[in-house]
Design a protein around this motif. Structure first.
Motif, PDB file in Angstrom:
ATOM      1  N   ARG A  84      43.895 -45.579 -75.636  1.00 18.34           N
ATOM      2  CA  ARG A  84      42.734 -44.785 -76.075  1.00 18.34           C
ATOM      3  C   ARG A  84      42.594 -43.506 -75.248  1.00 18.34           C
ATOM      4  N   THR A  85      42.910 -43.621 -73.955  1.00 19.40           N
ATOM      5  CA  THR A  85      42.793 -42.466 -73.052  1.00 19.40           C
ATOM      6  C   THR A  85      43.622 -41.283 -73.547  1.00 19.40           C
ATOM      7  N   LEU A  86      44.794 -41.589 -74.103  1.00 19.40           N
ATOM      8  CA  LEU A  86      45.674 -40.519 -74.600  1.00 19.40           C
ATOM      9  C   LEU A  86      45.026 -39.729 -75.735  1.00 19.40           C
ATOM     10  N   LEU A  87      44.168 -40.393 -76.501  1.00 21.59           N
ATOM     11  CA  LEU A  87      43.575 -39.763 -77.685  1.00 21.59           C
ATOM     12  C   LEU A  87      42.246 -39.071 -77.401  1.00 21.59           C
ATOM     13  N   THR A  88      41.745 -39.242 -76.192  1.00 26.56           N
ATOM     14  CA  THR A  88      40.453 -38.622 -75.839  1.00 26.56           C
ATOM     15  C   THR A  88      40.640 -37.133 -75.597  1.00 26.56           C
ATOM     16  N   THR A  89      39.862 -36.321 -76.277  1.00 25.78           N
ATOM     17  CA  THR A  89      39.954 -34.866 -76.127  1.00 25.78           C
ATOM     18  C   THR A  89      38.781 -34.371 -75.285  1.00 25.78           C
ATOM     19  N   GLU A  90      39.054 -34.082 -74.028  1.00 24.01           N
ATOM     20  CA  GLU A  90      37.994 -33.563 -73.147  1.00 24.01           C
ATOM     21  C   GLU A  90      38.119 -32.050 -72.982  1.00 24.01           C
ATOM     22  N   THR A  91      39.358 -31.583 -73.042  1.00 19.94           N
ATOM     23  CA  THR A  91      39.586 -30.130 -72.931  1.00 19.94           C
ATOM     24  C   THR A  91      40.099 -29.627 -74.273  1.00 19.94           C
ATOM     25  N   LEU A  92      40.844 -28.557 -74.245  1.00 18.68           N
ATOM     26  CA  LEU A  92      41.370 -27.980 -75.486  1.00 18.68           C
ATOM     27  C   LEU A  92      42.374 -28.918 -76.143  1.00 18.68           C
ATOM     28  N   LEU A  93      43.205 -29.614 -75.334  1.00 21.42           N
ATOM     29  CA  LEU A  93      44.225 -30.527 -75.854  1.00 21.42           C
ATOM     30  C   LEU A  93      43.947 -31.947 -75.379  1.00 21.42           C
ATOM     31  N   SER A  94      44.267 -32.921 -76.207  1.00 14.45           N
ATOM     32  CA  SER A  94      44.188 -34.314 -75.759  1.00 14.45           C
ATOM     33  C   SER A  94      45.366 -34.568 -74.826  1.00 14.45           C
ATOM     34  N   ASP A  95      45.325 -35.687 -74.079  1.00 17.77           N
ATOM     35  CA  ASP A  95      46.440 -36.029 -73.185  1.00 17.77           C
ATOM     36  C   ASP A  95      47.730 -36.217 -73.960  1.00 17.77           C
ATOM     37  N   LEU A  96      47.612 -36.774 -75.170  1.00 23.17           N
ATOM     38  CA  LEU A  96      48.792 -37.008 -76.003  1.00 23.17           C
ATOM     39  C   LEU A  96      49.454 -35.688 -76.367  1.00 23.17           C
ATOM     40  N   ALA A  97      48.655 -34.714 -76.764  1.00 25.39           N
ATOM     41  CA  ALA A  97      49.191 -33.396 -77.120  1.00 25.39           C
ATOM     42  C   ALA A  97      49.832 -32.734 -75.901  1.00 25.39           C
ATOM     43  N   ALA A  98      49.207 -32.901 -74.741  1.00 24.71           N
ATOM     44  CA  ALA A  98      49.745 -32.304 -73.510  1.00 24.71           C
ATOM     45  C   ALA A  98      51.076 -32.944 -73.129  1.00 24.71           C
ATOM     46  N   LEU A  99      51.163 -34.258 -73.306  1.00 29.59           N
ATOM     47  CA  LEU A  99      52.397 -34.976 -72.970  1.00 29.59           C
ATOM     48  C   LEU A  99      53.573 -34.531 -73.834  1.00 29.59           C
ATOM     49  N   LYS A 100      53.264 -34.147 -75.071  1.00 30.55           N
ATOM     50  CA  LYS A 100      54.314 -33.755 -76.012  1.00 30.55           C
ATOM     51  C   LYS A 100      54.892 -32.379 -75.707  1.00 30.55           C
ATOM     52  N   GLN A 101      54.194 -31.578 -74.905  1.00 29.20           N
ATOM     53  CA  GLN A 101      54.672 -30.225 -74.606  1.00 29.20           C
ATOM     54  C   GLN A 101      55.780 -30.265 -73.556  1.00 29.20           C
ATOM     55  N   ASP A 102      56.867 -29.555 -73.850  1.00 26.80           N
ATOM     56  CA  ASP A 102      57.990 -29.516 -72.904  1.00 26.80           C
ATOM     57  C   ASP A 102      57.665 -28.609 -71.720  1.00 26.80           C
ATOM     58  N   ALA A 103      58.354 -28.888 -70.616  1.00 24.01           N
ATOM     59  CA  ALA A 103      58.194 -28.039 -69.418  1.00 24.01           C
ATOM     60  C   ALA A 103      58.731 -26.636 -69.703  1.00 24.01           C
ATOM     61  N   LYS A 104      57.978 -25.624 -69.291  1.00 18.92           N
ATOM     62  CA  LYS A 104      58.375 -24.228 -69.565  1.00 18.92           C
ATOM     63  C   LYS A 104      59.436 -23.733 -68.585  1.00 18.92           C
ATOM     64  N   ASN A 105      59.385 -24.237 -67.355  1.00 18.58           N
ATOM     65  CA  ASN A 105      60.359 -23.810 -66.342  1.00 18.58           C
ATOM     66  C   ASN A 105      60.398 -24.884 -65.246  1.00 18.58           C
ATOM     67  N   PHE A 106      61.067 -24.548 -64.143  1.00 20.64           N
ATOM     68  CA  PHE A 106      61.228 -25.525 -63.063  1.00 20.64           C
ATOM     69  C   PHE A 106      60.358 -25.193 -61.844  1.00 20.64           C
ATOM     70  N   LYS A 107      59.310 -24.456 -62.041  1.00 20.42           N
ATOM     71  CA  LYS A 107      58.418 -24.102 -60.932  1.00 20.42           C
ATOM     72  C   LYS A 107      57.699 -25.344 -60.414  1.00 20.42           C
ATOM     73  N   TYR A 108      57.216 -25.230 -59.174  1.00 21.95           N
ATOM     74  CA  TYR A 108      56.616 -26.389 -58.498  1.00 21.95           C
ATOM     75  C   TYR A 108      55.469 -27.009 -59.303  1.00 21.95           C
ATOM     76  N   ARG A 109      54.518 -26.189 -59.750  1.00 19.89           N
ATOM     77  CA  ARG A 109      53.339 -26.703 -60.460  1.00 19.89           C
ATOM     78  C   ARG A 109      53.733 -27.379 -61.791  1.00 19.89           C
ATOM     79  N   VAL A 110      54.699 -26.774 -62.457  1.00 20.01           N
ATOM     80  CA  VAL A 110      55.173 -27.340 -63.743  1.00 20.01           C
ATOM     81  C   VAL A 110      55.824 -28.697 -63.504  1.00 20.01           C
ATOM     82  N   MET A 111      56.646 -28.790 -62.469  1.00 23.43           N
ATOM     83  CA  MET A 111      57.310 -30.058 -62.142  1.00 23.43           C
ATOM     84  C   MET A 111      56.290 -31.114 -61.691  1.00 23.43           C
ATOM     85  N   GLN A 112      55.238 -30.631 -61.015  1.00 29.06           N
ATOM     86  CA  GLN A 112      54.159 -31.540 -60.604  1.00 29.06           C
ATOM     87  C   GLN A 112      53.504 -32.157 -61.849  1.00 29.06           C
ATOM     88  N   ASN A 113      53.288 -31.321 -62.852  1.00 28.83           N
ATOM     89  CA  ASN A 113      52.714 -31.806 -64.121  1.00 28.83           C
ATOM     90  C   ASN A 113      53.635 -32.822 -64.803  1.00 28.83           C
TER      91      ASN A 113
END
Length: 209
Positions: free
Chosen positions: A142-171
């Protein structure tokens, strides 16, 4: 026509191609009968159904009765576990009728059988999910489907990493932390559901959509 399609058709004389009539006259009737002397006559219902009965017996087929429906649904219950896509189920249903030498019922009945088979599979999966998933597991999903911000966790998980920077890799690491327990639940759950890898991809595509 029955030999070709395993179906009966209520045809009018004008529906029948001329070459078919000529073929029958030449092959099965005396040479004295030609198209010039032959003329179509009314075929009464009694004659039509008597012919149907004789042709059915000749090919060792059985007419469709509602009592066959449980057997067809039993067969389709296994078929839908392999592939739940509609073209496959339609093909399997028609193949079952041919194998059992049962004359295919009308379109509405066929539609009803397929619809029930798909509904039965949905109910089976729902029942297994309810029985297998405990409350903590459900909450994780259920947590994955909860939309608290612009994107739900599920939508965020589906997005690929844009680069190999520290913050992106942390995500990416955070995503892994969220996904690992859900992945373990899914792996165990698939053993219980008893569905093919094809259906796993099909349901995944629905989730992705």
């Amino acid at each position: 026509y029955f030999k070709a399609k395993q179906l009966f058709f209520q045809l009018k004389w004008q529906d029948i191609p001329e070459e078919d009539i000529n073929f029958i006259l030449c092959k099965y009737f005396s040479k004295e009968i030609s198209q010039e002397v032959w003329s179509p006559k009314i075929i009464y219902k009694k004659e039509y159904y008597r012919q149907r009965e004789l042709i059915t017996k000749l090919f060792a087929y059985k007419p469709w009765f509602k009592t066959y429906q449980p057997l067809s649904l039993e067969y389709l219950a296994n078929a839908v576990k392999k592939d739940i896509s509609l073209p496959f189920i339609i093909a399997e249903t028609i193949a079952w009728f041919k194998e059992q030498q049962i004359i295919r019922p009308n379109y509405t009945t066929l539609q009803d059988i397929i619809s029930k088979a798909l509904s039965n599979e949905r109910r089976r999966l729902n029942k297994l999910l309810e029985e297998y998933l405990d409350e903590p597991s459900k909450n994780q999903l259920r947590t994955l489907l909860t939309t608290e911000t612009l994107l739900s966790d599920l939508a965020a998980l589906k997005q690929d990493a844009k680069n190999f920077k520290y913050r992106v890799m942390q995500n990416e690491r955070n995503k892994l932390t969220i996904l690992r327990p859900i992945y373990n639940i899914a792996n165990e759950l698939l053993k219980v559901l008893g569905i093919s890898s094809h259906n796993v991809h099909y349901y995944a595509s629905l989730a992705n959509y």
